[in-house]
Scaffold this active site. Sequence first.
Site, PDB file in Angstrom:
ATOM      1  N   HIS A  14      42.378  31.283  51.456  1.00 59.18           N
ATOM      2  CA  HIS A  14      41.516  32.177  50.672  1.00 59.18           C
ATOM      3  C   HIS A  14      40.666  32.917  51.698  1.00 59.18           C
ATOM      4  O   HIS A  14      39.646  32.402  52.169  1.00 59.18           O
ATOM      5  CB  HIS A  14      40.645  31.368  49.706  1.00 59.18           C
ATOM      6  CG  HIS A  14      39.721  32.210  48.887  1.00 59.18           C
ATOM      7  ND1 HIS A  14      39.817  32.316  47.519  1.00 59.18           N
ATOM      8  CD2 HIS A  14      38.676  33.009  49.247  1.00 59.18           C
ATOM      9  CE1 HIS A  14      38.870  33.135  47.066  1.00 59.18           C
ATOM     10  NE2 HIS A  14      38.171  33.557  48.112  1.00 59.18           N
ATOM     11  N   ASP A  70      33.004  24.044  42.333  1.00 59.09           N
ATOM     12  CA  ASP A  70      33.895  24.655  43.323  1.00 59.09           C
ATOM     13  C   ASP A  70      34.325  23.654  44.392  1.00 59.09           C
ATOM     14  O   ASP A  70      35.247  23.903  45.148  1.00 59.09           O
ATOM     15  CB  ASP A  70      33.184  25.846  43.969  1.00 59.09           C
ATOM     16  CG  ASP A  70      34.152  26.962  44.350  1.00 59.09           C
ATOM     17  OD1 ASP A  70      35.202  27.082  43.700  1.00 59.09           O
ATOM     18  OD2 ASP A  70      33.855  27.704  45.298  1.00 59.09           O
ATOM     19  N   VAL A  82      41.222  39.818  51.832  1.00 60.65           N
ATOM     20  CA  VAL A  82      42.058  40.129  52.993  1.00 60.65           C
ATOM     21  C   VAL A  82      43.482  39.643  52.777  1.00 60.65           C
ATOM     22  O   VAL A  82      44.453  40.366  53.001  1.00 60.65           O
ATOM     23  CB  VAL A  82      41.461  39.512  54.272  1.00 60.65           C
ATOM     24  CG1 VAL A  82      42.437  39.634  55.445  1.00 60.65           C
ATOM     25  CG2 VAL A  82      40.135  40.183  54.626  1.00 60.65           C
ATOM     26  N   GLY A  83      43.621  38.403  52.323  1.00 65.61           N
ATOM     27  CA  GLY A  83      44.950  37.832  52.132  1.00 65.61           C
ATOM     28  C   GLY A  83      45.818  38.615  51.170  1.00 65.61           C
ATOM     29  O   GLY A  83      47.017  38.766  51.381  1.00 65.61           O
ATOM     30  N   GLU A  84      45.191  39.157  50.118  1.00 59.91           N
ATOM     31  CA  GLU A  84      45.945  39.889  49.101  1.00 59.91           C
ATOM     32  C   GLU A  84      46.200  41.345  49.473  1.00 59.91           C
ATOM     33  O   GLU A  84      47.189  41.935  49.009  1.00 59.91           O
ATOM     34  CB  GLU A  84      45.182  39.860  47.773  1.00 59.91           C
ATOM     35  CG  GLU A  84      45.060  38.486  47.144  1.00 59.91           C
ATOM     36  CD  GLU A  84      44.149  38.490  45.922  1.00 59.91           C
ATOM     37  OE1 GLU A  84      44.003  39.554  45.289  1.00 59.91           O
ATOM     38  OE2 GLU A  84      43.559  37.436  45.614  1.00 59.91           O
ATOM     39  N   MET A  94      36.484  44.132  56.400  1.00 59.73           N
ATOM     40  CA  MET A  94      37.559  44.192  57.388  1.00 59.73           C
ATOM     41  C   MET A  94      38.261  45.549  57.405  1.00 59.73           C
ATOM     42  O   MET A  94      38.840  45.936  58.421  1.00 59.73           O
ATOM     43  CB  MET A  94      38.576  43.080  57.133  1.00 59.73           C
ATOM     44  CG  MET A  94      38.059  41.689  57.480  1.00 59.73           C
ATOM     45  SD  MET A  94      37.472  41.541  59.199  1.00 59.73           S
ATOM     46  CE  MET A  94      39.024  41.626  60.083  1.00 59.73           C
ATOM     47  N   ARG A  95      38.200  46.294  56.307  1.00 64.40           N
ATOM     48  CA  ARG A  95      38.774  47.638  56.305  1.00 64.40           C
ATOM     49  C   ARG A  95      38.002  48.550  57.240  1.00 64.40           C
ATOM     50  O   ARG A  95      38.590  49.314  58.024  1.00 64.40           O
ATOM     51  CB  ARG A  95      38.787  48.207  54.879  1.00 64.40           C
ATOM     52  CG  ARG A  95      39.726  47.488  53.921  1.00 64.40           C
ATOM     53  CD  ARG A  95      39.488  47.877  52.489  1.00 64.40           C
ATOM     54  NE  ARG A  95      38.147  47.457  52.044  1.00 64.40           N
ATOM     55  CZ  ARG A  95      37.707  47.570  50.797  1.00 64.40           C
ATOM     56  NH1 ARG A  95      38.484  48.095  49.858  1.00 64.40           N
ATOM     57  NH2 ARG A  95      36.488  47.160  50.460  1.00 64.40           N
ATOM     58  N   GLU A 115      40.216  32.608  39.586  1.00 66.07           N
ATOM     59  CA  GLU A 115      39.320  31.476  39.376  1.00 66.07           C
ATOM     60  C   GLU A 115      38.824  31.413  37.931  1.00 66.07           C
ATOM     61  O   GLU A 115      38.632  30.322  37.377  1.00 66.07           O
ATOM     62  CB  GLU A 115      38.135  31.577  40.341  1.00 66.07           C
ATOM     63  CG  GLU A 115      38.556  31.379  41.793  1.00 66.07           C
ATOM     64  CD  GLU A 115      37.602  32.008  42.788  1.00 66.07           C
ATOM     65  OE1 GLU A 115      37.033  31.258  43.596  1.00 66.07           O
ATOM     66  OE2 GLU A 115      37.425  33.247  42.748  1.00 66.07           O
TER      67      GLU A 115
END
Length: 253
Positions: free
Chosen positions: A65, A5, A189-191, A141-142, A241
Amino acid sequence: VAVFDTAFHQTMPKKAFMYAVPYSLYEKYGIRRYGFHGTSHRYVSARACEFLGIPVKGTKMITCHVGNGGSITAIKDGESVDTTMGFTPLEGLMMGTRSGDIDAGAVTYIMRKENLDAAGVSALLNKKSGVEGVWGGSSDMRDTQAAADAGNDKAALAIDMYMYRWTKYIGAFTAALGGVDVIVLTGGVGENQAPLRKILCDNLGFLGIKLDEEANKCRGIERVISTPDSKVTVVIIPTDEELMIAQDTINLI
């Protein structure tokens, strides 16, 4: 087949990956910044160029990411030149349960005050800090957004801190790249978190970014969410990935 990674970040220049500690520690123990999420950053940066129909060479890109864990990478000509995670995945952004950047002096102070050994302080910073540590609820985060909307001041603070770090690093990497053409959003979060994407784009208005409010109403799909006249293209690219690892395996064998 082992796909590391950290591999994508091996193109970082020495000025970016070295820490300002005695050089002997680098020579003896490999103390340096390695970066993580490399497989994801590599996939979404290449896929973004395909999706947008732009060349890899000559493109300045920042890939984000961002989810329960999070890292941001500055990419020039398809190669990583800097990233937020360091010797471990603890450095950089504020994350779900990780502190991200913190003064090392504060760490030793906490160790003395709380009588923590190395394992104890590692657990504190990796598993009990970040979003969850600030507001005392969930690392999701939700849940944090719902609590903030319901009037929880600490949850609102956690979101403010989270978004501030995200914005600040994009600003720093824009400077490192000498400008930015594309910002890629991926991760949980980003998506998926449209309200947080809006906050980010509003924060980055100084770069000439303009958000397409209708386009932003989406989850988990490839989509440009900036307007045609935005000076920087902002695009969502769901990460894959596993596909990247499979492609590396095929190329190797």
